[in-house]
Design an enzyme around this catalytic site. Sequence first.
Site, PDB file in Angstrom:
ATOM      1  N   GLU A 146       0.821  -1.206   0.000  1.00  0.00           N
ATOM      2  CA  GLU A 146       0.000   0.000   0.000  1.00  0.00           C
ATOM      3  C   GLU A 146       0.866   1.273   0.000  1.00  0.00           C
ATOM      4  O   GLU A 146       0.522   2.240  -0.644  1.00  0.00           O
ATOM      5  CB  GLU A 146      -0.921  -0.025   1.230  1.00  0.00           C
ATOM      6  N   ASP A 147       1.955   1.256   0.717  1.00  0.00           N
ATOM      7  CA  ASP A 147       2.687   2.514   0.953  1.00  0.00           C
ATOM      8  C   ASP A 147       4.031   2.635   0.260  1.00  0.00           C
ATOM      9  O   ASP A 147       4.693   3.657   0.389  1.00  0.00           O
ATOM     10  CB  ASP A 147       2.907   2.706   2.463  1.00  0.00           C
TER      11      ASP A 147
END
Length: 719
Positions: A76-77
């Site tokens: 996600e990051d």
Amino acid sequence: MMRQFELVERVTSYDPQADEDALNRAYVYAMKMHGSQLRASGDPYFSHPIEVAGILTNYKLDCASIITALLHDTIEDTAATMADIEKMFGPDIARMVDGVTKLSRIELQSDHSKQAENFRKLVLAMSEDIRVLLVKLADRTHNMRTLHYIRNPDKRKRIALETMEIYAPLAERIGMSEVKSELEDLAFAELHGDVRDSIVARLNYLREQGGGLIDRILTQLNEIMGENGVEAEVAGREKSPFSIWRKMQMKNVAFEQLSDIMAFRVTVASVEDCYRALGVIHSHYPMVPNRFKDYISTPKPNGYRSLHTGVFGPERHRIEVQIRTQDMHEVAELGVAAHWSYKQSQQTDGRQYRWLRELLDIMEHASNPEEFLEHTKLEMFQDQVFCFTPKGDLIALPRGACPVDFAYAVHSQVGDRCVGAKINGRIMPLRTPLANGDQVEIITSKAQTPNPTWERFVVTGKARARVRRFIRTQQRAQYVDLGRAILNRAFKQEGYDFTEKGLEGVLKIFKAASVEDLVVEVGEGHLTGRDVVSAVYPELKTAQQKAQAQQQADNIINLKPRQTPKKPGNATPIKGLDAGVAMHFAGCCHPLPGDRIVGIVTTGKGVTIHTIDCESLEQFADTPERWLDLAWNVEPEDKDVHLGRIDVIMANEPNSLGNITTVIAKNLGNITNLKFTNRNPDFFEMIIDVEVRDVKHLTNIIAALRASPAINSVERARS
Ligand code: MN
């Protein structure tokens, strides 16, 4: 922050088989990928996954869970992809990281607190592997511990509320009461900081007043256990500020009245000792009525077992006592997570939830903890899917449900008018089965009405009932129109005017409840127009009837063959008609506006429309009373499309098929079906169904096709 070697040492201390190399690689990879990213606290971001992994080592979770924790935010990051992770750590780790990532994504969808129960179910349904849920809970625990660093008070509040309503109950559900209590108390501090402060202050005051009260009670309890020969370990604690507050709310009492703020735990060696310890306590102190609970004989659904009692204990202080074995204690604190360190001793009787029972079954039959974890799939709510509206509301549907079911679940009107659906932003067919976490946007049109074909793929009772009811009313309306037209003609043939009032006198003869019912009977073909005329005018002579019946072909009924309300876009009326509605086009000759047409009345099925030159009409030559002469009643601005069928023979050359489709498209025909009927080395023969406005439109397309060099012959299909 835990150093790399410390983490590895902690894991190998309880799991000597752990894959040290993979742990090391995951630690370094997370650090590298998160790079210079920072947390709200100012700490480097990678401290977060490492802390989450550290929390999970407290529960002695397996190596795969620890690696998942280290990697849980990389997709996600950071620039990492699923493919990268799968390549480096294998498909199992990749699948679990994907699971945690999906859970994090649905968190962002909306404010879920209104629908906490559904959201909890969604999280459970999406955590197919219980380790995914455990990593998510540890992630949330660390985020809550560092919540105060977040500047924005609204964001803090949202996270705290979500923790209180979603994650703490989930932790409780899988029996992790330690996690549950910590999450609750951290959320409580954020949501009602002032209340919590005053409870803490009051607890401090009582502690000072008591002057070591807890210790004195502990000593007494230890003494009486020893005197009575029960080997026990006694521990005492104040209840958490949140549980005190909840009790105050539930019982609606002031803090002063709430005396049992102390809880004591007696841990013994066996189940028998539990009941002996209980006997000792009850014979020394008066019981508080209605406080005794036996969760050993009847465990809580999440597997919790203990004896609970309330007594007026040492110095007449009201206290709560929990009695349990060491195994029960582990389960009480760590729930599901405790099972793989204590896999031998649990009993499975009395467990109410199938998933937990299965979990315990696996636990007991698995030969090692890894195998246990492998098989621990959450099967709860696997018969349901949970989807979001664009506003973030959750809709729970049975598995296999499609956007039409979703639309009807939102509102009947939305269902009736749905023409399309976007799933996660993409236009998808209305019959697409929905998956957990899908965001579904229903596209509606006021001109739309339920489509009879929906009945084939909807799964909810509500959707099916609405579609069926619509078809029934629609059919009836069409049979009424058709019946009237038939009666009108029959009466005219005998030289009478048809009036509905005139039918009232003959309802009994036909056992019809109303005039409309009788008209429907005629429309459906159960009665002929002549049956009704002769009933109304019994004096009509049979011979006369016969003579006049033969002239019937000259009378043309001006009927609009398509009775369904108009549909938007390119929806085809054929679909609306072929579900047994009063009028339908014959599949043999595909009549188009502009064709000379004839209707054949079929008992119970209404009218089938053929072109006048259709070969299949021969079989009805002996039954002229079934023939209806029909004419089109199409207005020029009518945008409806009809299905035309053509036979094409083309040369087997590169791009001949491309030429054909291009020609048809250029002439605004929409191909709905294409079927090869014959394939030779030189020539291909096929049938093409094209949506057109009328016969002229189809003729134009045929003419254009004939002009195309690749095409050998084109004919309208006639059989
Ligand atoms: Mn995280």
